[in-house]
Design an enzyme around this catalytic site. Structure first.
Site, PDB file in Angstrom:
ATOM      1  N   THR A  79       7.588   7.254  -2.048  1.00 57.77           N
ATOM      2  CA  THR A  79       6.598   7.892  -1.168  1.00 57.77           C
ATOM      3  C   THR A  79       7.324   8.676  -0.085  1.00 57.77           C
ATOM      4  O   THR A  79       7.016   9.850   0.165  1.00 57.77           O
ATOM      5  CB  THR A  79       5.672   6.837  -0.524  1.00 57.77           C
ATOM      6  OG1 THR A  79       4.976   6.144  -1.575  1.00 57.77           O
ATOM      7  CG2 THR A  79       4.660   7.475   0.413  1.00 57.77           C
ATOM      8  N   ASN A 158       2.539   8.258 -13.962  1.00 57.00           N
ATOM      9  CA  ASN A 158       2.413   6.813 -13.772  1.00 57.00           C
ATOM     10  C   ASN A 158       1.157   6.226 -14.401  1.00 57.00           C
ATOM     11  O   ASN A 158       1.064   5.024 -14.578  1.00 57.00           O
ATOM     12  CB  ASN A 158       2.451   6.472 -12.273  1.00 57.00           C
ATOM     13  CG  ASN A 158       1.492   7.292 -11.463  1.00 57.00           C
ATOM     14  OD1 ASN A 158       1.525   8.523 -11.488  1.00 57.00           O
ATOM     15  ND2 ASN A 158       0.608   6.641 -10.751  1.00 57.00           N
ATOM     16  N   GLY A 207      12.998   2.221  -5.956  1.00 52.10           N
ATOM     17  CA  GLY A 207      13.703   1.012  -6.392  1.00 52.10           C
ATOM     18  C   GLY A 207      12.845   0.054  -7.194  1.00 52.10           C
ATOM     19  O   GLY A 207      13.249  -0.426  -8.259  1.00 52.10           O
ATOM     20  N   HIS A 208      11.631  -0.187  -6.709  1.00 54.26           N
ATOM     21  CA  HIS A 208      10.856  -1.278  -7.325  1.00 54.26           C
ATOM     22  C   HIS A 208      10.233  -0.913  -8.662  1.00 54.26           C
ATOM     23  O   HIS A 208       9.605  -1.745  -9.307  1.00 54.26           O
ATOM     24  CB  HIS A 208       9.813  -1.834  -6.345  1.00 54.26           C
ATOM     25  CG  HIS A 208       8.620  -0.952  -6.100  1.00 54.26           C
ATOM     26  ND1 HIS A 208       7.409  -1.190  -6.686  1.00 54.26           N
ATOM     27  CD2 HIS A 208       8.456   0.136  -5.315  1.00 54.26           C
ATOM     28  CE1 HIS A 208       6.533  -0.282  -6.267  1.00 54.26           C
ATOM     29  NE2 HIS A 208       7.153   0.533  -5.433  1.00 54.26           N
ATOM     30  N   THR A 244      19.138   3.120  10.493  1.00 45.80           N
ATOM     31  CA  THR A 244      20.161   2.242   9.934  1.00 45.80           C
ATOM     32  C   THR A 244      19.785   1.841   8.511  1.00 45.80           C
ATOM     33  O   THR A 244      18.663   1.401   8.267  1.00 45.80           O
ATOM     34  CB  THR A 244      20.302   0.978  10.812  1.00 45.80           C
ATOM     35  OG1 THR A 244      20.591   1.397  12.140  1.00 45.80           O
ATOM     36  CG2 THR A 244      21.396   0.063  10.295  1.00 45.80           C
ATOM     37  N   CYS A 330      -2.989   2.627  -6.684  1.00 40.79           N
ATOM     38  CA  CYS A 330      -3.588   3.321  -5.554  1.00 40.79           C
ATOM     39  C   CYS A 330      -5.058   3.624  -5.800  1.00 40.79           C
ATOM     40  O   CYS A 330      -5.912   3.326  -4.992  1.00 40.79           O
ATOM     41  CB  CYS A 330      -2.864   4.630  -5.274  1.00 40.79           C
ATOM     42  SG  CYS A 330      -1.163   4.599  -5.775  1.00 40.79           S
TER      43      CYS A 330
HETATM   44  C1  LIG Z   1       5.289   4.113  -7.516  1.00 45.45           C
HETATM   45  C2  LIG Z   1       5.297   5.577  -7.486  1.00 45.45           C
HETATM   46  C3  LIG Z   1       5.460   6.271  -6.279  1.00 45.45           C
HETATM   47  C4  LIG Z   1       5.596   5.572  -4.955  1.00 45.45           C
HETATM   48  O1  LIG Z   1       6.806   4.907  -4.878  1.00 45.45           O
HETATM   49  P1  LIG Z   1       7.106   3.835  -3.718  1.00 45.45           P
HETATM   50  O2  LIG Z   1       8.543   3.549  -3.874  1.00 45.45           O
HETATM   51  O3  LIG Z   1       6.219   2.664  -4.011  1.00 45.45           O
HETATM   52  O4  LIG Z   1       6.778   4.485  -2.423  1.00 45.45           O
HETATM   53  C5  LIG Z   1       5.487   7.645  -6.335  1.00 45.45           C
HETATM   54  N1  LIG Z   1       5.364   8.307  -7.490  1.00 45.45           N
HETATM   55  C6  LIG Z   1       5.192   7.679  -8.658  1.00 45.45           C
HETATM   56  C7  LIG Z   1       5.095   8.457  -9.915  1.00 45.45           C
HETATM   57  C8  LIG Z   1       5.161   6.293  -8.699  1.00 45.45           C
HETATM   58  O5  LIG Z   1       4.997   5.686  -9.860  1.00 45.45           O
END
Ligand SMILES: *Cc1c(COP(=O)(O)O)cnc(C)c1O
Length: 383
Positions: A79, A158, A207-208, A244, A330
């Site tokens: 994001t 996504n 990352g996640h 940081t 979302c």
């Molecule tokens: C999950 C996602 C985001 C947001 O990523 P975050 O690291 O959770 O802020 C943005 N774009 C796509 C395509 C995503 O799948």
């Protein structure tokens, strides 16, 4: 004979988030405890130790996407990276250029940035996608003007898993002198990406979505690409992102990128097999099943399909043994029908009968078979 018991509900929502890889956790742990230095402290060994770890991680992220280390900037997630990419490039090229191009199936945060820019007086073109979820390259060509600073097109969607033609888009942008940004949150570590081959100038990483922790991400910024930072501060990260850094989180992202790169082909083949098996199981029993999005240009770990005649919110509520979504986390939170499914031409009824299944390399065959049977049973009970 003992049968392996499955942990219920089975998690099949890997587009929303992925679990932390235990190896990633192990790599991070020392930086949450004894190695607590500030990576920006240059006068003692605590700082140097943390800095060295961060720089090593930066190299691991760079190497996964064919970049050089200096082109990687750590952020809090995709994001933030998307905000930095879109607003940062738009501001840097203003007022000479005041136009950007994106797609109406992008992630909420990309569309949000675009709307913010419109409110500030920028012009934004939102490309439409066809019934398969793909943009038309010729229309993109025609939409670029001498006022266009940026084209932002996501790598893997996504919701429907469609992969855009990054190489072709990158070539057009290069030829026309326009900066190409891609939101690659769903793609990094899943499919091969090369910023040079694909002429990508700016890329967002989360990352996640790749088995690293939440709250860390990165942005790739090609050398020479000017970006106005979002935050004022100490000028860390080449002045592009002050604040940081968290060495533990950076180390986690680096390690996750390294693991993903080493296992990419193997994982992709495995996921392809599971995905096919799952879909075949469903289609053999449910005749009103339709896969959404392009079949060819797709990441197999993302299946989005419509079960005609079924209300997916009832179905998802019924499917107690699997953890899935009807769409993106979302838009589910807002209880609004998916704008992505709408964009590929689905009617309200069809959108309401659609679900998304995420399959990972940590998913096993028993889980996928159980999930398919569970869906078949629930659908039969509902219809
Ligand atoms: C999950 C996602 C985001 C947001 O990523 P975050 O690291 O959770 O802020 C943005 N774009 C796509 C395509 C995503 O799948």
């Amino acid at each position: 004979m003992t049968e392996k018991t499955l942990k219920l509900p089975i998690y099949l929502d890997y587009q929303a988030t992925t679990p932390l890889d235990p190896e990633v956790f192990d790599a991070m742990l020392p930086f949450l405890t004894e190695k607590f230095g500030n990576p920006h402290s240059v006068e003692h060994s605590y700082g140097w130790e943390a800095e060295a770890a961060v720089e090593f991680a930066r190299g691991q992220v760079a190497s996964l996407i064919g970049a050089i280390k200096e082109e990687i900037i750590f952020t809090s997630g995709a994001t933030e990276s998307n905000n930095l990419a879109i607003k940062g490039v738009a501001f840097a090229n203003h007022p000479a250029k005041n136009h950007i191009i994106t797609v109406n199936t992008e992630h909420e945060c990309v569309l949000g940035c675009s709307r913010s820019l419109e409110n500030m007086g920028f012009n934004v073109s939102y490309l439409e996608v066809d019934r398969l979820g793909m943009i038309d390259i010729d229309i993109l060509q025609d939409t670029i003007t001498d006022k266009t600073s940026l084209v932002s097109v996501m790598a893997i969607n996504n919701e429907i898993g469609v992969i855009q033609q990054l190489e072709a888009i990158g070539q057009i942008c290069k030829d026309r002198g326009v900066i190409f940004h891609t939101d690659a949150a769903q793609a990094v570590g899943k499919i091969r990406l090369d910023v040079d081959e694909m002429n990508i100038d700016v890329m967002s990483v989360s990352g996640h979505k790749l088995y690293a922790p939440k709250g860390i991400g990165a942005i790739y910024v090609r050398k020479g690409t000017h970006i106005i930072p979002l935050f004022d501060g100490g000028g860390q990260e080449r002045g592009i992102r002050s604040g940081t850094l968290s060495p533990a989180l950076c180390v986690g992202l680096g390690k996750a990128c390294n693991i993903a790169g080493n296992n990419m082909c193997k994982n992709l083949n495995y996921i392809k097999k599971l995905s096919q098996r799952f879909f075949d199981n469903l289609s053999s029993e449910l005749k009103y099943l339709k896969l959404n999005g392009c079949v060819l240009n797709r990441y197999p770990g993302n299946l989005n399909f419509t079960l005609l005649g079924v209300k997916s919110n009832l179905l998802v509520a019924d499917l107690r043994d699997i953890a899935i979504s009807t769409g993106s986390a979302c838009s589910s939170a807002k209880h609004q029908p998916s704008y992505v499914l709408k964009a590929i031409g689905l009617e309200k009824m069809q959108i309401e009968a659609s679900i998304r299944i995420g399959i990972s390399h940590v998913t096993d065959v028993d889980e996928i078979d159980y999930a398919a049977n569970h869906i078949i049973e629930c659908v039969k009970n509902l219809s």
